[in-house]
Design a protein around this motif. Sequence first.
Motif, PDB file in Angstrom:
ATOM      1  N   GLY A   1       1.228  -1.018  -0.276  1.00 18.81           N
ATOM      2  CA  GLY A   1       0.066  -0.108  -0.259  1.00 18.81           C
ATOM      3  C   GLY A   1       0.817   1.607  -0.144  1.00 18.81           C
ATOM      4  N   ALA A   2       1.718   1.428   0.393  1.00 19.13           N
ATOM      5  CA  ALA A   2       3.170   2.541   0.907  1.00 19.13           C
ATOM      6  C   ALA A   2       3.442   2.525  -0.201  1.00 19.13           C
ATOM      7  CB  ALA A   2       4.086   2.412   1.612  1.00 19.13           C
ATOM      8  N   THR A   3       3.964   1.778  -1.137  1.00 18.01           N
ATOM      9  CA  THR A   3       4.311   1.506  -2.423  1.00 18.01           C
ATOM     10  C   THR A   3       3.356   2.315  -3.653  1.00 18.01           C
ATOM     11  OG1 THR A   3       5.702  -0.385  -2.531  1.00 18.01           O
ATOM     12  CG2 THR A   3       6.038   0.779  -4.128  1.00 18.01           C
ATOM     13  N   GLU A   4       2.226   1.982  -4.077  1.00 19.28           N
ATOM     14  CA  GLU A   4       1.255   2.528  -4.288  1.00 19.28           C
ATOM     15  C   GLU A   4       1.308   3.394  -4.025  1.00 19.28           C
ATOM     16  OE1 GLU A   4      -3.349   1.607  -5.655  1.00 19.28           O
ATOM     17  OE2 GLU A   4      -2.505   0.077  -4.289  1.00 19.28           O
ATOM     18  N   LEU A   5       1.198   4.516  -2.552  1.00 25.17           N
ATOM     19  CA  LEU A   5       0.607   5.481  -2.424  1.00 25.17           C
ATOM     20  C   LEU A   5       1.662   6.663  -3.008  1.00 25.17           C
ATOM     21  CD1 LEU A   5      -0.955   7.965  -0.743  1.00 25.17           C
ATOM     22  CD2 LEU A   5      -0.053   7.047   1.032  1.00 25.17           C
ATOM     23  N   GLU A   6       3.573   5.878  -2.573  1.00 25.85           N
ATOM     24  CA  GLU A   6       4.251   6.968  -3.342  1.00 25.85           C
ATOM     25  C   GLU A   6       4.060   7.171  -4.717  1.00 25.85           C
ATOM     26  OE1 GLU A   6       7.845   8.000  -1.771  1.00 25.85           O
ATOM     27  OE2 GLU A   6       5.744   8.379  -0.541  1.00 25.85           O
TER      28      GLU A   6
ATOM     29  N   ARG B   1       1.250   7.524  -6.539  1.00 30.52           N
ATOM     30  CA  ARG B   1       0.304   8.078  -6.742  1.00 30.52           C
ATOM     31  C   ARG B   1       0.863   9.599  -6.141  1.00 30.52           C
ATOM     32  NH1 ARG B   1      -6.421   5.752  -6.109  1.00 30.52           N
ATOM     33  NH2 ARG B   1      -5.327   3.545  -6.952  1.00 30.52           N
ATOM     34  N   LEU B   2       1.425   9.615  -5.208  1.00 32.60           N
ATOM     35  CA  LEU B   2       1.899  11.556  -5.001  1.00 32.60           C
ATOM     36  C   LEU B   2       3.301  11.397  -6.087  1.00 32.60           C
ATOM     37  CD1 LEU B   2       2.473  11.036  -0.992  1.00 32.60           C
ATOM     38  CD2 LEU B   2       0.817  12.169  -2.040  1.00 32.60           C
ATOM     39  N   SER B   3       3.602  10.440  -6.827  1.00 27.06           N
ATOM     40  CA  SER B   3       4.441  11.093  -7.868  1.00 27.06           C
ATOM     41  C   SER B   3       4.059  11.505  -8.892  1.00 27.06           C
ATOM     42  CB  SER B   3       5.557  10.186  -8.370  1.00 27.06           C
ATOM     43  OG  SER B   3       6.496   9.274  -6.754  1.00 27.06           O
ATOM     44  N   ASP B   4       3.053  10.705  -9.464  1.00 23.50           N
ATOM     45  CA  ASP B   4       1.675  11.445 -10.319  1.00 23.50           C
ATOM     46  C   ASP B   4       1.446  12.774 -10.205  1.00 23.50           C
ATOM     47  OD1 ASP B   4       2.665   8.606 -11.609  1.00 23.50           O
ATOM     48  OD2 ASP B   4       1.125   7.667 -10.815  1.00 23.50           O
ATOM     49  N   LEU B   5       0.690  12.479  -9.070  1.00 31.77           N
ATOM     50  CA  LEU B   5       0.128  14.101  -8.422  1.00 31.77           C
ATOM     51  C   LEU B   5       1.043  15.250  -8.904  1.00 31.77           C
ATOM     52  CD1 LEU B   5      -2.171  15.679  -7.710  1.00 31.77           C
ATOM     53  CD2 LEU B   5      -0.881  14.769  -5.338  1.00 31.77           C
TER      54      LEU B   5
ATOM     55  N   GLY C   1     -11.512  15.992  -7.862  1.00 34.05           N
ATOM     56  CA  GLY C   1     -12.418  15.855  -6.855  1.00 34.05           C
ATOM     57  C   GLY C   1     -11.889  15.074  -5.413  1.00 34.05           C
ATOM     58  N   TYR C   2     -12.935  14.750  -4.669  1.00 34.17           N
ATOM     59  CA  TYR C   2     -13.148  13.221  -3.605  1.00 34.17           C
ATOM     60  C   TYR C   2     -12.896  12.330  -3.706  1.00 34.17           C
ATOM     61  CZ  TYR C   2     -12.396  12.641   0.955  1.00 34.17           C
ATOM     62  OH  TYR C   2     -12.075  12.353   2.091  1.00 34.17           O
ATOM     63  N   GLY C   3     -13.999  12.156  -5.305  1.00 39.68           N
ATOM     64  CA  GLY C   3     -13.915  10.736  -5.179  1.00 39.68           C
ATOM     65  C   GLY C   3     -12.465   9.928  -5.161  1.00 39.68           C
ATOM     66  N   LEU C   4     -11.215  10.524  -6.060  1.00 39.54           N
ATOM     67  CA  LEU C   4     -10.885   9.591  -5.850  1.00 39.54           C
ATOM     68  C   LEU C   4      -9.323   9.762  -4.888  1.00 39.54           C
ATOM     69  CD1 LEU C   4      -7.573   8.256  -7.802  1.00 39.54           C
ATOM     70  CD2 LEU C   4      -7.126  10.745  -8.227  1.00 39.54           C
ATOM     71  N   TRP C   5      -9.954  10.628  -3.853  1.00 38.17           N
ATOM     72  CA  TRP C   5      -9.139  10.521  -2.388  1.00 38.17           C
ATOM     73  C   TRP C   5      -9.853   9.131  -2.094  1.00 38.17           C
ATOM     74  CZ3 TRP C   5      -3.969  12.575  -2.558  1.00 38.17           C
ATOM     75  CH2 TRP C   5      -4.414  14.008  -3.148  1.00 38.17           C
TER      76      TRP C   5
ATOM     77  N   GLU D   1       2.497  21.097   1.944  1.00 35.60           N
ATOM     78  CA  GLU D   1       3.012  20.209   3.639  1.00 35.60           C
ATOM     79  C   GLU D   1       2.297  19.129   3.700  1.00 35.60           C
ATOM     80  OE1 GLU D   1       1.983  23.454   5.882  1.00 35.60           O
ATOM     81  OE2 GLU D   1       3.001  24.371   6.148  1.00 35.60           O
ATOM     82  N   GLU D   2       1.387  18.649   3.590  1.00 40.93           N
ATOM     83  CA  GLU D   2       0.693  17.305   3.615  1.00 40.93           C
ATOM     84  C   GLU D   2       1.567  16.512   2.421  1.00 40.93           C
ATOM     85  OE1 GLU D   2      -1.370  16.501   6.351  1.00 40.93           O
ATOM     86  OE2 GLU D   2      -0.706  18.439   7.276  1.00 40.93           O
ATOM     87  N   CYS D   3       1.916  16.699   1.858  1.00 47.34           N
ATOM     88  CA  CYS D   3       2.058  15.877   0.586  1.00 47.34           C
ATOM     89  C   CYS D   3       3.830  15.139   1.132  1.00 47.34           C
ATOM     90  CB  CYS D   3       2.640  16.162  -0.567  1.00 47.34           C
ATOM     91  SG  CYS D   3       0.078  16.466  -1.783  1.00 47.34           S
ATOM     92  N   ALA D   4       4.360  16.391   1.667  1.00 46.98           N
ATOM     93  CA  ALA D   4       5.191  15.542   2.500  1.00 46.98           C
ATOM     94  C   ALA D   4       5.640  15.499   3.526  1.00 46.98           C
ATOM     95  CB  ALA D   4       6.039  17.152   2.182  1.00 46.98           C
ATOM     96  N   LEU D   5       4.731  14.713   4.286  1.00 50.28           N
ATOM     97  CA  LEU D   5       4.316  14.100   5.984  1.00 50.28           C
ATOM     98  C   LEU D   5       4.259  13.034   5.151  1.00 50.28           C
ATOM     99  CD1 LEU D   5       2.308  16.811   7.769  1.00 50.28           C
ATOM    100  CD2 LEU D   5       4.954  16.008   8.130  1.00 50.28           C
ATOM    101  N   LEU D   6       3.231  12.994   4.429  1.00 52.46           N
ATOM    102  CA  LEU D   6       2.370  11.175   3.764  1.00 52.46           C
ATOM    103  C   LEU D   6       4.318  10.557   3.397  1.00 52.46           C
ATOM    104  CD1 LEU D   6       0.184   9.870   4.028  1.00 52.46           C
ATOM    105  CD2 LEU D   6      -0.489  10.733   1.820  1.00 52.46           C
ATOM    106  N   HIS D   7       4.309  11.464   1.860  1.00 55.17           N
ATOM    107  CA  HIS D   7       5.561  11.179   1.394  1.00 55.17           C
ATOM    108  C   HIS D   7       7.156  11.022   2.399  1.00 55.17           C
ATOM    109  CE1 HIS D   7       9.480  10.816  -0.694  1.00 55.17           C
ATOM    110  NE2 HIS D   7      10.168  11.493  -0.347  1.00 55.17           N
ATOM    111  N   LEU D   8       7.007  11.255   3.985  1.00 58.33           N
ATOM    112  CA  LEU D   8       7.957  11.256   4.692  1.00 58.33           C
ATOM    113  C   LEU D   8       7.527   9.752   5.242  1.00 58.33           C
ATOM    114  CD1 LEU D   8      10.776  11.938   5.749  1.00 58.33           C
ATOM    115  CD2 LEU D   8       8.849  12.924   8.031  1.00 58.33           C
TER     116      LEU D   8
END
Length: 470
Positions: free
Chosen positions: A154-159, A161-165, A177-181, A219-226
Motif C-alpha cells: 500500500g505504501a509503495t502504491e501511495l508513493e 500516486r503522490l509522484s503522479d500528482l 474531486g474527492y472521489g479519487l482521494w 506540506e501534507e504531501c511532504a508529511l505523507l511522503h515522509l
Amino acid sequence: MTQQGVRWTADQVLALASDAPSRKAGSKLGVAGPWSEAGSTGEGAVWGLCKGSGSKPYQTIVDIADVAGPAYKCSCPSRKFPCKHALGLLLVWAGADGTVPDGGEPPAWAEEWLAARRKRADAKQGSAAAPAASADPEAARKRAERRAERITAGATELEQRLSDLLRGGTASAEQMGYGLWEETAARMVDAQAPGLAARVRELGAIPSSGPGWPVRFLEECALLHLLDQGWLHRDRLPDGLAATVRSRVGLPAQAEGPPVRDRWVVLAQYDTADSRLTTRRIWLYGTESGRTALLLSYGAAGRAPALALPVGLALDAEVTGYTGAGQLRVELGEQFTAPAPTAQRPPGVRPEEAAARYGEALGDDPWLESWPVTLAEVIPTRAQDSRDARDARGTRDARETRDPGSWQLVDPVTESALPLAPSATSRPGLWRLIALSGGAPLTVFGECGHRGFTPLAAWPKDSGETVSLC
C-alpha cells in the motif's frame, strides 16, 4: 472516596458530562429541591432519589472510588453516562450545604449495586493475577509478517500516486474531486494501514479549502511522503522512531516497560468524534516525576468512552508508557486511592520556550500535531491590540498588519506571545479564559502546535483551583 468531607467543585463535576446539553440539564438538577433521601458514605458512594415526571422518583447512585473513574447507576431511561440525574446529584453533593450528608448507610437498592460492583472488581483482579493462556507465537509472527507485506504494498502504491500528482502540478488536485482521494484511502484500508488512510482523507479535503491551500497541500504531501518512506525503510531507523512510524501507519501500539507510580493531577479532559469513533483525551501531570502523560480511551460513535477523571483532582496510581520516540501516551494501571482535590499544578514556561519544546518534539515525531505545555504568567490579548501597543512604543513596524480577530497569550515581561489556534478562538472556553484573567496574568495549560496554542485549563494567580476550558 477521599478524606471524609472533601468534596469536588462544580467545574470538576460538569467536566464529566458527555456533551453541552447534559451539562445544562444536570445544572438544573444541581439544587436541593428535586432530591430526597440523599447521602454519602464518605468513602466513595453518593446516592439520592430525584423527583421526575413519573410517580416514582429516579434512584441515582455514583461510585466515585472506581479505579476507572466514576461509575453511575440511575433508574431513568437515559442512555447517556453520566445522565443528568447523576450530574445533578454530584452538583448537590459538591455544594456541601448539608443536602447530602457524609457517613450514612446506603439504602438497600444502592447497597445491592455497590456490592455487585465490588464482587466484579474482585473477580477481575483475580483473573488478572492468573497466568494468561499462552498464545501461539509462531502464528502471531506470521500474521504480523503478512500485514507488514500488505502495508508495504500500500505504501509503495501511495508513493506512486503522490509522484503522479506532483508531476502534474498541484493545480490538478483542484480538478480531481474527492472521489479519487476516497478511493486511495480505501486502498490503504485494504492494505491494513488505517493511519495512511486517515492522512489521505485529510489530504483530499485541502484543495479549494480556502486561501493558501496549495501551501497546506504541499506540506501534507511532504508529511505523507515522509511517513511512506519511514515505513519502507523502517529497518534503518532507530528503535524509537521506528515504533513511532509503525504507530502512525496504524499498527496497534502496546504499553510496555515498568509501571511508574506517582500522584497524577488530572489537567484536562476532552472528546473528539467522527462518524465511527469517540476519542477521549485525558492529560495527567506527575507531581513527583514532573512527567506529563496522556490517557486515551474510545467509545462507539455517539457514546462517551467509559474512562472519565474529573479535572483538577489527583490520584495515586501507576501508569505504563507506550513504545515510540517522544511518546506521551500511557495506560492507567493500579489505582491506590480515589481521586482527591489538590492545589498542585505543573510549573509553567514562557511562550518562546513552549514553542521550542514543540520544535524539539517534532524531531522525535515529525507528524506530531501538538505538544502539551504550561504557560506561566500570561495574559490573553487580541493580537491587534498587542500590535498597536508595541507600535506606540516604536518597537514594531506600524505597516505590518495582522488579523484583528485573532487572540494570543502574551508574557507581559518579555512581550513574547503564542497565538491561539483558530479552533480555540471559536470555543466558549476562550471567553471563560478572558473573564478569568480580567487583564491579569494567569497560568494556562494546553496544546502547542503548528496551528497555534489551544488552552485546556487555567489557574488564576494565587489560586490552586483548576478551571477547565474544554
